[in-house]
Design a protein around this motif. Structure first.
Motif, PDB file in Angstrom:
ATOM      1  N   VAL A  14      21.942  35.985  15.653  1.00 34.12           N
ATOM      2  CA  VAL A  14      20.488  36.044  15.528  1.00 34.12           C
ATOM      3  C   VAL A  14      20.144  36.137  14.044  1.00 34.12           C
ATOM      4  N   SER A  15      19.195  35.353  13.617  1.00 39.12           N
ATOM      5  CA  SER A  15      18.790  35.361  12.210  1.00 39.12           C
ATOM      6  C   SER A  15      18.341  36.756  11.794  1.00 39.12           C
TER       7      SER A  15
ATOM      8  N   LEU B 183      12.817  34.058  20.015  1.00 40.09           N
ATOM      9  CA  LEU B 183      12.524  34.055  21.444  1.00 40.09           C
ATOM     10  C   LEU B 183      13.137  32.832  22.123  1.00 40.09           C
ATOM     11  N   GLY B 184      13.139  31.697  21.444  1.00 40.67           N
ATOM     12  CA  GLY B 184      13.801  30.520  21.994  1.00 40.67           C
ATOM     13  C   GLY B 184      15.295  30.747  22.153  1.00 40.67           C
ATOM     14  N   GLN B 185      15.901  31.433  21.193  1.00 40.60           N
ATOM     15  CA  GLN B 185      17.323  31.744  21.294  1.00 40.60           C
ATOM     16  C   GLN B 185      17.584  32.666  22.479  1.00 40.60           C
ATOM     17  N   TYR B 186      16.696  33.645  22.686  1.00 44.12           N
ATOM     18  CA  TYR B 186      16.855  34.543  23.839  1.00 44.12           C
ATOM     19  C   TYR B 186      16.789  33.753  25.148  1.00 44.12           C
TER      20      TYR B 186
ATOM     21  N   ILE C 254      21.900  43.049  25.490  1.00 44.02           N
ATOM     22  CA  ILE C 254      22.812  42.708  24.397  1.00 44.02           C
ATOM     23  C   ILE C 254      22.062  41.950  23.308  1.00 44.02           C
ATOM     24  N   PHE C 255      21.132  41.094  23.721  1.00 46.04           N
ATOM     25  CA  PHE C 255      20.327  40.368  22.736  1.00 46.04           C
ATOM     26  C   PHE C 255      19.489  41.347  21.922  1.00 46.04           C
TER      27      PHE C 255
END
Length: 423
Positions: free
Chosen positions: A111-112, A227-230, A323-324
């Motif tokens: 995550v950035s 949010l897109g990564q999640y 975890i995210f």
């Protein structure tokens, strides 16, 4: 349009508007606009606290009722007992798979840090480290709360879950109908908490809009990437569990690939459209009986029981969300904390079955976050984008339901075939 009546869609639109307005206020509004946004954002904090206040009583009530239900189901016969054993084993597999998979994916695709910092600030969540984890001896001692009320007040969720499980099993052992009286009380308490949560969720678009203002003010539209990564990570967790269900049906249930695909395709289409395992139950029974050759007596017991107490993807996707969150905060839960979180994930996956989707997300994910020592301030934001992962939740759930049914049918029919050949 009809789809705009969906609460999930309304919440998603509210989040997008909140982030956009907050970002615009930060870019063009100056000090006065910032103060107005911060004032409105306080309403979002009030809404979040209204959700928080129901978590402990709701999770305790639904766990007691859910555990008692499983205990009663296991007492109805050998087939039900074997089904429950399969359910528990597969829920554990789901949880462990998610811990390994999601941590691996986020290690390869981190995550950035800049976007995470902005999102943390936007959610007004504390950036403190996880509290010092106890050693193994202290952790074991803490499983049985010396004071359940104190444990609940301190958000020590794992001891509360352990206590609820013991209460649930104990209620089923009370003589003379006394257990039914207590169970009615916990059922009523759970239903009352759900009513409160539904009241809170009625204004979810406003609450999420207010929280989104803060995200937009501090994070800008850059939060959309996180949010897109999640969405991708959580959906991947559900998809992998669905694939495991496929493999189990083919390898353990010995169903030919083509036959399995033909039997499940209409059910998966219904799951995609409805996002409801219960709505898919008639189709699951019909396809299992007519296409897979499952005896009616097995399909009519295992599938309703599965819909009632088994959500194959629940531990995986719920743990993926937690975890995210941990990666967004740059925190590293210990092995003991993961052990406790897996235990909580298994328990709440049983207790939250049958709850409305938005209620289920909060009551399932918040206790796991607490068990890992994580703040839950990001959960309303993740709830707003839960529409896509929820599709994969349902796809995996119905796949798991039908896979267990096929496996149990094979195990039940093989002894019958052996007896017939000997005769």
């Amino acid at each position: 349009m009809k789809f705009l009546k969906s609460l999930s869609v309304q919440v998603l639109i509210a989040l997008a508007l909140g982030v956009a307005v907050g970002a615009a206020a930060a870019a063009y509004g100056g000090g006065p606009a910032t103060r107005v946004v911060e004032g409105v954002e306080a309403l979002g904090g009030l809404w979040l606290n209204a959700l928080r206040m129901t978590v402990v009583p709701l999770i305790f009530a639904v766990l007691v009722s859910g555990i008692a239900q499983v205990s009663d189901a296991a007492a109805t016969g050998r087939l039900a007992v074997r089904a429950v054993v399969w359910f528990l084993a597969l829920l554990l597999l789901s949880a462990v798979t998610s811990v390994l998979l999601v941590n691996g994916v986020l290690a390869a695709w981190p995550v950035s840090e800049a976007a995470s910092a902005a999102l943390r600030a936007g959610a007004q969540a504390p950036a403190a480290d996880i509290a010092t984890a106890p050693d193994f001896v202290a952790w074991v001692k803490s499983l049985a709360p010396s004071n359940p009320i104190k444990a609940a007040a301190e958000d020590a969720i794992l001891p509360v879950v352990v206590f609820a499980i013991f209460v649930g099993f104990a209620i089923t052992r009370l003589p003379g109908g006394k257990g039914r009286v207590l169970l009615d009380v916990f059922d009523a308490l759970g239903e009352a908490m759900i009513v409160i949560v539904r009241w809170v969720l009625v204004v979810a678009p406003l609450g999420v809009f207010a929280l989104g203002l803060g995200v937009g003010l501090r994070a800008g539209v850059g939060a959309a990437g996180v949010l897109g990564q999640y969405i991708i990570v959580a959906s991947m967790a559900g998809l992998v569990i669905a694939i495991i269900g496929y493999v189990l049906a083919i390898a353990v249930g010995r169903v030919p690939v083509g036959r399995w695909a033909q039997a499940t395709s209409p059910v998966l289409a219904a799951a995609f459209a409805t996002q409801s395992s219960l709505a898919c139950l008639p189709a699951m029974i019909e396809r299992s009986r007519d296409e897979l050759g499952v005896p009616e007596r097995i399909a009519n017991v295992v599938l309703p029981l599965a819909v009632a107490v088994f959500r194959f993807t629940s531990p995986a996707v719920n743990l993926a969300a937690c975890i995210f969150v941990a990666h967004v905060y740059g925190l590293q839960p210990t092995a003991l904390q993961y052990t406790g979180a897996v235990f909580v994930a298994l328990a709440v996956s049983v207790g939250s079955v049958g709850l409305p989707g938005q209620v289920s997300f909060i009551v399932s994910v918040a206790p796991i976050c607490i068990a890992l020592g994580l703040p839950i301030d990001l959960l309303p934001i993740l709830l707003a984008v839960e529409v896509a992962p929820d599709i994969f939740r349902t796809l995996g759930n119905v796949t798991g339901d039908m896979a267990v049914t096929a496996i149990l049918a094979k195990d039940e029919l093989e002894p019958d075939a052996a007896e017939a050949s000997q005769a």
